[in-house]
Design a protein around this motif. Structure first.
Motif, PDB file in Angstrom:
ATOM      1  N   ARG A  58       0.873  -1.179   0.000  1.00  0.00           N
ATOM      2  CA  ARG A  58       0.000   0.000   0.000  1.00  0.00           C
ATOM      3  C   ARG A  58       0.906   1.224   0.000  1.00  0.00           C
ATOM      4  O   ARG A  58       1.476   1.591   1.010  1.00  0.00           O
ATOM      5  N   GLU A  59       0.998   1.828  -1.146  1.00  0.00           N
ATOM      6  CA  GLU A  59       2.080   2.791  -1.333  1.00  0.00           C
ATOM      7  C   GLU A  59       1.881   4.083  -0.552  1.00  0.00           C
ATOM      8  O   GLU A  59       2.838   4.683  -0.083  1.00  0.00           O
ATOM      9  N   LYS A  60       0.637   4.490  -0.380  1.00  0.00           N
ATOM     10  CA  LYS A  60       0.417   5.711   0.426  1.00  0.00           C
ATOM     11  C   LYS A  60       0.924   5.470   1.849  1.00  0.00           C
ATOM     12  O   LYS A  60       1.523   6.342   2.469  1.00  0.00           O
ATOM     13  N   ASP A  61       0.660   4.280   2.348  1.00  0.00           N
ATOM     14  CA  ASP A  61       1.087   3.913   3.696  1.00  0.00           C
ATOM     15  C   ASP A  61       2.610   3.800   3.748  1.00  0.00           C
ATOM     16  O   ASP A  61       3.267   4.302   4.657  1.00  0.00           O
ATOM     17  N   MET A  62       3.178   3.144   2.726  1.00  0.00           N
ATOM     18  CA  MET A  62       4.628   2.948   2.721  1.00  0.00           C
ATOM     19  C   MET A  62       5.376   4.279   2.684  1.00  0.00           C
ATOM     20  O   MET A  62       6.418   4.434   3.312  1.00  0.00           O
ATOM     21  N   ARG A  63       4.819   5.242   1.973  1.00  0.00           N
ATOM     22  CA  ARG A  63       5.506   6.526   1.866  1.00  0.00           C
ATOM     23  C   ARG A  63       5.547   7.288   3.190  1.00  0.00           C
ATOM     24  O   ARG A  63       6.271   8.253   3.340  1.00  0.00           O
ATOM     25  N   MET A  64       4.760   6.852   4.148  1.00  0.00           N
ATOM     26  CA  MET A  64       4.761   7.512   5.460  1.00  0.00           C
ATOM     27  C   MET A  64       5.968   7.133   6.293  1.00  0.00           C
ATOM     28  O   MET A  64       6.187   7.676   7.355  1.00  0.00           O
ATOM     29  N   LYS A  65       6.732   6.157   5.859  1.00  0.00           N
ATOM     30  CA  LYS A  65       7.899   5.695   6.621  1.00  0.00           C
ATOM     31  C   LYS A  65       7.555   5.554   8.095  1.00  0.00           C
ATOM     32  O   LYS A  65       8.195   6.084   8.993  1.00  0.00           O
TER      33      LYS A  65
END
Ligand code: PPY
Length: 500
Positions: free
Chosen positions: A275-282
């Motif tokens: 889930r890329e939006k989540d992953m981008r949150m680091k």
């Protein structure tokens, strides 16, 4: 009785390294040195609080008992004298200030008219991290959007002149009364979005005769949720199967002993979607997540909230395991995440009591079909074998439901009820328990109107002839734009440059 050891803040602070790490949670001191490499959220986040009070960071994302159940008793060192502990002062970020402003400026609840509104409000009043975790779906988020679109490819064939003075949308789900043909589906980590987390759902559900499915990865502990329910309130349980089956056995049997009425085993997540939006949150660098259940430790540092805590889930789960589940519980077993007629038939033949046609809210295999489209494939296939209708095998659909008209379409096409996850989650993120009650009221209002206009007085009168689903499996039909959905949907973004 053994004496409880009372430690001071400075004593705890002496243990602030990787080789010697104590932390304080809820006024108690724990030695987490050996646990560090196993922490599903990574070591870095615990080390940030080494020797300090970690309660504020721990609380939103861990069930209260996560630490006590995961850490051996000899690592529970004692209590801390609160007056001696240095307060962890959390810097109020610009993001947080803006969030607070939006909380103050929320639209009054009585101006909320549909389920999309909760999403619009939630996006502004929860942290960016919470929003990223909740709203994200896998890869290109095609399935997330398709879940919504699919309902719009089904059109009504309303019947008229039927005396619709009285309409009744109540039903039963797995033999349990439900005031709506809708149940609250499992969503995880509720405290990321509201301090009371999933208890908002439990309290609202009990006031309105709605069934809640408790998530394995709820922020509130299982027992807290059950304790908040009335004795006669129906609760279901969603299950992620642990690599350690003993943990799963105990969990399931405990749930049954506490009165849970059905077990929904998630079967579409042997690995979690990216889930890329989540992953981008680091996520992992800043806050940690509990080892909610026992698991593996091979966690990468930047994979987002969900992937960080998913390592306990057993990817070896197979059809061969169904008899074992049958042997450990008498609860009805429902497989959540069936996506084809082939697997619906296997599920029936495996002797389970139901299936949820689902793509996990678009969060797993991207470009998997919507639950509604799966439904029109599954029903004829089961019917051809004499497996449908069968009162002992119920079919549910979830994903993308935002309107009572969606519910009616699914029921007309053969679903017993539909699962609603994010809309109830967003209802409590934005307005707590009251928001969930309002969401339920909106379903009631919309059901009343739509059933009257459709000419169906009871859920039994919802028949396939009331819908035209001929375009459902065609993925190239044009429909009018769904403005509300598109206004809340946040497009994926590309790679981020570093800030200078
Ligand atoms: C999801 O996020 O889709 C879930 O089902 C919950 C979850 C959360 C974290 C790890 C695994 C699953």
């Amino acid at each position: 009785m053994s004496d409880i050891r009372v430690l001071t803040g400075p004593e705890v602070a002496e243990h602030a390294s990787k080789d010697n790490c104590w932390i304080i949670v809820h006024g108690k001191v724990y030695d987490v040195t050996e646990f560090l490499p196993e922490h599903p959220g990574g070591q870095a986040i615990i080390l940030k609080y080494a020797g300090k009070d970690a309660t504020a960071a721990y609380e939103p994302i861990h069930p209260p008992d996560a630490i006590t159940t995961n850490l051996p008793v000899d690592k529970h060192l004692g209590v801390v004298d609160a007056s001696t502990v240095a307060k962890v002062v959390k810097e109020v970020t610009e993001e947080e200030k803006l969030r607070q402003k939006y909380v103050e400026a929320r639209p009054p609840l009585d101006t909320i008219v549909n389920l999309h509104d909760f999403e619009t409000v939630t996006r502004k009043v929860v942290s960016e991290k919470a929003w990223a975790y909740y709203s994200s779906a896998s890869d290109d988020e095609i399935t997330l959007r398709e879940n919504r679109m699919a309902y719009q490819r089904v059109w009504f064939r309303p019947r008229i002149l039927r005396d619709v003075t009285n309409v009744d949308w109540s039903t039963t789900i797995l033999g349990r009364k439900s005031s709506l043909p809708v149940y609250i589906s499992a969503t995880a980590l509720g405290k990321l979005g509201h301090p009371d987390g999933e208890l908002c759902l439990t309290r609202a559900a009990q006031n309105h005769g709605v069934i809640q499915m408790i998530a394995t990865l709820a922020s509130c502990s299982f027992d807290e949720i059950v304790d908040a329910a009335k004795p006669d309130q129906t609760l279901f349980l969603q299950l992620y199967v642990n690599r350690d089956r003993e943990i799963t056995r105990k969990y399931v049997q405990h749930a049954e002993a506490r009165g849970v009425k059905a077990l929904f085993i998630t079967v579409d997540a042997p690995q979690l979607g990216r889930r890329e939006k989540d992953m981008r949150m680091k996520f992992v660098g800043e806050e940690g997540v509990a080892k909610v259940q026992d698991g593996q430790s091979d966690i990468k540092k930047d994979e987002g909230v969900a992937r960080a805590i998913s390592s306990f889930i057993d990817p070896s789960l197979s059809w061969k395991d169904i008899p074992w589940f049958r042997s450990i519980t008498k609860m009805p077993i429902i497989l959540k995440g069936i996506a084809t007629a082939e697997d619906a038939i296997l599920a029936y033949e495996a002797g389970v009591q139901g299936i949820v046609l689902s793509n996990h809210g678009g969060r797993q295999l991207d470009t998997a079909r919507s639950g509604l489209e799966i439904l029109v494939e599954v029903i004829p296939a089961l019917r051809a074998r004499g497996y449908f209708p069968n009162p002992n095998f119920e079919i549910f659909v979830d994903g993308g439901v935002r309107r009572a008209s969606d519910v009616l379409k699914a029921l007309a096409l053969g679903a017993k009820a539909v699962g609603v996850g994010r809309p109830f989650l967003y209802a409590f993120c934005s307005y707590g328990q009251e928001g969930v009650e309002k969401a339920i009221q909106i379903f009631r209002d919309e059901l009343e109107m739509n059933m009257r206009l459709l000419g169906a007085r009871t859920v039994d009168e919802l028949v396939p002839e009331m819908v035209d689903a001929s375009a459902l499996s065609s993925h190239v039909v044009l429909t009018p734009h769904d403005t509300l959905f598109h206004n809340t949907y946040v497009p994926l973004e590309g790679a981020r440059f570093q800030e200078s």
